[in-house]
Design an enzyme around this catalytic site. Structure first.
Site, PDB file in Angstrom:
ATOM      1  CB  SER A 105     -11.256  -4.145   8.612  1.00  0.00           C
ATOM      2  OG  SER A 105     -10.782  -3.051   9.186  1.00  0.00           O
ATOM      3  CD  GLU A 157      -8.105  -0.934  10.952  1.00  0.00           C
ATOM      4  OE1 GLU A 157      -8.306  -1.726  10.020  1.00  0.00           O
ATOM      5  OE2 GLU A 157      -7.979   0.122  10.811  1.00  0.00           O
ATOM      6  NE  ARG A 159      -1.406  -0.096  12.518  1.00  0.00           N
ATOM      7  CZ  ARG A 159      -2.445   0.495  11.705  1.00  0.00           C
ATOM      8  NH1 ARG A 159      -3.579   0.183  11.998  1.00  0.00           N
ATOM      9  NH2 ARG A 159      -2.230   1.397  10.923  1.00  0.00           N
ATOM     10  NE  ARG A 177      -1.569   4.140   8.114  1.00  0.00           N
ATOM     11  CZ  ARG A 177      -2.313   4.794   8.411  1.00  0.00           C
ATOM     12  NH1 ARG A 177      -2.365   5.992   7.793  1.00  0.00           N
ATOM     13  NH2 ARG A 177      -3.375   4.571   9.204  1.00  0.00           N
ATOM     14  NE  ARG A 224      -3.432  -2.338   2.316  1.00  0.00           N
ATOM     15  CZ  ARG A 224      -4.421  -2.812   3.321  1.00  0.00           C
ATOM     16  NH1 ARG A 224      -4.801  -2.009   4.311  1.00  0.00           N
ATOM     17  NH2 ARG A 224      -4.886  -4.032   3.370  1.00  0.00           N
TER      18      ARG A 224
END
Length: 423
Positions: A355, A352, A392, A280, A265
């Protein structure tokens, strides 16, 4: 992609859903879709009438010629020629209108489920539950970006040298714990009934369109210009696209696939303390779970997937919470999303790590993914979830488990790591 008959029959509900998702100019876009749809249907009807008249005239000409009525046949031929010209014009108009309709339709996000809360941003997300005690660290505890230097397990400088910022090099016990987590997550998925898939990590434009990354997220993906291919942002994309243009039989459902891939990403525009260290990255590892279900089963499946991801966090001994995302913070293609966040003790913040989303028929409509019901085809529902993203998770493990003697490895990972402590 939203279905035109639904928009046509439920204009107000469509507008309300788009507005809950904070989609700009919802009314203009919906009315444009409806106007183009009406033009398309009117054009198609006229074309069908012209073709039917043309076919009838062809039969009439044959009959007139057979009856020796040459003058009448010539008149009919002239009319047939006019009909052929008109049909070509209508076909061109229809093609143009359909392209215009598609161009507007693909800009509309999925509509949110009725349980999605109102809200504009992450601050408005709803905490569904919280599990596990938040650890209290001793004075002098370090954030993970300091711990990785102390124990020499991840090197960002080397990654920067080789590639650039956001591409770390894992080494020694850092590399081994990465491999341990991947194998643990895959083994857990297999035990939960998922079929392991090892997909390509580059996709074509059709695949990007099928799962909704295109034309929405071009700027977030790495692009290979000459081949017109994209590096995947998540295994969801290639795994779900296995079923593009497929009609599944009843005995093939439900589909439950899991796969490990690196993910890429660009994260354009990201900066600040919240992206420091492993928070990130441009490249990271993740195990993804994907399900394809009948519409009446999909929300039960979503809850099942949420509980499964939570079970992984429990086995890793990480405190976590589950959020139901508000309309303004949801993804483009999702109808309902649960985020799982772990508490990072040294940073004193929630991170996070997963998801889990139900896309209902939105992706399936783009993919043309269907099954047969009483001789007719019907769109299926697609779901996916991170199970889990590694960076994470590793950050929380390093921070939460630091002791004067080193970093304790969660018990479930010890057989995979071959060590119980980083020191």
């Amino acid at each position: 992609m939203l279905q035109i008959p639904f928009i046509r029959d439920n204009r107000d509900a469509t507008l309300a859903g788009l507005q809950k998702k904070r989609f700009a100019n919802a009314e203009t876009a919906v009315d444009q879709v409806l106007a183009l749809d009406q033009q398309r249907r009117d054009t198609q009807k006229e074309l069908d009438d012209v073709l039917a008249r043309s076919n009838a005239m062809a039969r009439e000409i044959g009959a007139l010629m057979k009856a020796g009525q040459k003058a009448e046949a010539e008149t009919a031929k002239a009319e047939t020629a006019q009909l052929k010209t008109r049909s070509k014009d209508l076909e061109e108009t229809l093609k143009t209108v359909e392209q215009q309709l598609q161009a507007v339709l693909v800009t509309l996000p999925n509509l949110p489920h009725s349980s999605v809360p109102e809200g504009r941003s992450a601050e408005d997300n709803e905490v569904v539950l919280q599990n596990g005690a938040v650890p209290t660290l001793a004075e002098g505890a370090l954030p993970h970006w300091e711990l990785i230097k102390k124990y020499d397990i991840i090197d960002f400088d080397l990654g920067n040298k080789i590639t650039g910022a956001g591409f770390p090099v894992y080494k020694g016990k850092g590399a081994r714990i990465q491999r341990a987590m991947i194998n643990f997550f895959l083994d857990q998925a297999l035990q939960a009934g998922y079929l392991e898939i090892q997909p390509p990590i580059v996709i074509n434009e059709d695949s990007g369109f099928g799962t909704g990354q295109l034309p929405d997220k071009e700027g977030q993906m790495y692009y290979i210009t000459e081949e017109k291919l994209y590096l995947i942002p998540t295994a969801e994309v290639p795994i779900t696209n296995l079923y593009r243009d497929v009609i599944l039989a009843d005995d093939q459902l439900p589909v439950k696939n899991a796969g490990y891939t690196p993910c890429f990403r660009r994260e354009a525009g990201s900066w600040g303390a919240h992206v420091r260290g492993l928070n990130r990255l441009h490249q990271f590892d993740k195990v993804e779970i994907v399900q394809i279900r009948k519409p009446e089963e999909s929300y039960e499946a979503l809850e099942e997937m949420s509980r499964y991801v939570q079970s992984l966090l429990q086995k890793l001994e990480l405190p976590y919470r589950v959020l139901r995302l508000c309309g303004g913070d949801m993804g483009f293609t999702s109808a309902l999303t649960y985020d799982m966040e772990v508490f990072s003790a040294a940073q004193q913040r929630w991170l996070e790590v997963s998801s889990v989303s139900n896309f209902e028929s939105y992706q399936a409509n783009r993919l043309k993914l269907r099954y047969r019901v009483e001789g007719k085809t019907q769109l299926l529902h697609t779901l996916n979830g991170s199970a889990l993203a590694l960076p994470r998770i590793l950050a929380a493990i390093l921070e939460n488990n630091q002791t004067p003697e080193g970093i304790r490895i969660p018990e479930v990972l010890v057989p995979y790591c071959g060590f119980d402590r980083i020191s």
